[in-house]
Scaffold this active site. Structure first.
Site: not given
Ligand code: AMP
Length: 281
Positions: A30-31, A34, A37, A150, A156, A187, A189-190
């Site tokens: 979702m952008g 960090h 990602h 992740g 999820q 880590m 995005s929030r």
């Molecule tokens: P999101 O942008 O939050 O929807 O995350 C996109 C993908 O990145 C999802 O598969 C998350 O599980 C993964 N992700 C987010 N944070 C982390 C992290 N700290 N370490 C590993 N994968 C992550």
């Protein structure tokens, strides 16, 4: 690296790879990207090999938010995200609009009906319906060989793995470990919405989970005791635990006796920000 902002431009960018039957590995996000990602993109790069194509989708999916304010406040940083993707080895970024992904009238949804019920599913009605629907749409649009998710979002990943199996979706789901800050905070995005004080409180989340796992390793098998120990560490002003559970891998239901492979899963609120984390025993 190319950036496709529409479905026709995605098709154009993918056409040569499809003609040559190259491996395509997708990283849905979702952008507000960090290092967590970036680790998924690097893993995708390794799995795709030098000839394969790594696609990162960046889409703040409105249908998986159950609070409008959380959706509108979600950080949007496409320029920085594209730079991170390029550096981590992506070939293509797909960043569609909500109108392109959900052309009205939109009336078809994917519901996984067991693994999506507990934990986050119980507190965020419709969340996993939105996740499954958008991920299946991304799979249909990109037609990847593999997709990387992740384990930070443990539930999820399990729900999507089940969806792929149940619906015979021809995509291999690959799971990657959680990348953490030095103090253990997963880590996210929030995290950037936290003040310095909130950031310090947030570090307690992983501390409590790691403490409970340590207690398990020392022989404690009673879920209530493990969870009680973790809960006590989280009883601090400014931090509100939404759920803290020990769940079995097969159905994500509460474990009756702690065993290897169970997962301690946690959601908590700090300064109006909802944070999640988990560790596996
Ligand atoms: P999101 O942008 O939050 O929807 O995350 C996109 C993908 O990145 C999802 O598969 C998350 O599980 C993964 N992700 C987010 N944070 C982390 C992290 N700290 N370490 C590993 N994968 C992550």
């Amino acid at each position: 690296m190319k950036i496709a902002r529409s479905i026709p431009s995605l098709d154009c960018a993918l056409a040569p790879a499809r003609r040559a039957r190259r491996t395509v590995v997708l990283v849905p996000t979702m952008g507000a990207l960090h290092e967590g990602h970036a680790s998924l993109v690097r893993l995708a790069r390794c799995r795709a090999g030098p000839r394969g194509l790594v696609v990162v989708s960046i889409f703040v999916n409105p249908t998986q938010f159950n609070q409008r304010s959380d959706f509108t406040r979600y950080p949007r940083t496409l320029t920085a995200d594209a730079a991170l993707c390029r550096k981590a080895g992506a070939d293509l970024v797909f960043a569609p609009s909500a109108a392109a992904m959900y052309p009205p009238p939109f009336t078809t949804w994917i519901n996984e009906e067991v693994l999506s019920l507990p934990l986050c599913g119980a507190r965020r009605p419709g969340h996993f319906r939105g996740v499954c629907t958008v991920v299946l749409k991304l799979f249909n649009l990109v037609r990847p060989t593999e997709a990387v998710f992740g384990l930070k979002d443990y539930q999820q990943a399990m729900v999507l793995r089940r969806m792929v199996r149940d619906l015979n979706v021809p995509v291999r789901v690959v799971c990657a470990p959680t990348v953490r800050e030095r103090d253990g905070l997963a880590m996210s995005s929030r995290n950037r919405r936290l003040s310095a004080k909130g950031r310090r409180l947030a570090a307690l989340l992983n501390g409590a989970l790691v403490f409970a796992r340590w207690s398990f390793l020392r022989g404690e098998r009673q879920p209530a005791r493990l969870l009680g120990q973790a809960r006590r560490l989280l009883r601090v002003p400014g931090l509100r635990v939404e759920y803290l559970d020990l769940v079995r891998p097969e159905d994500l239901c509460p474990s009756l006796r702690a065993a290897r492979g169970d997962t301690l899963a946690l959601a908590a609120w700090v300064e109006g920000v909802r944070l999640i984390d988990n560790v596996r025993l």
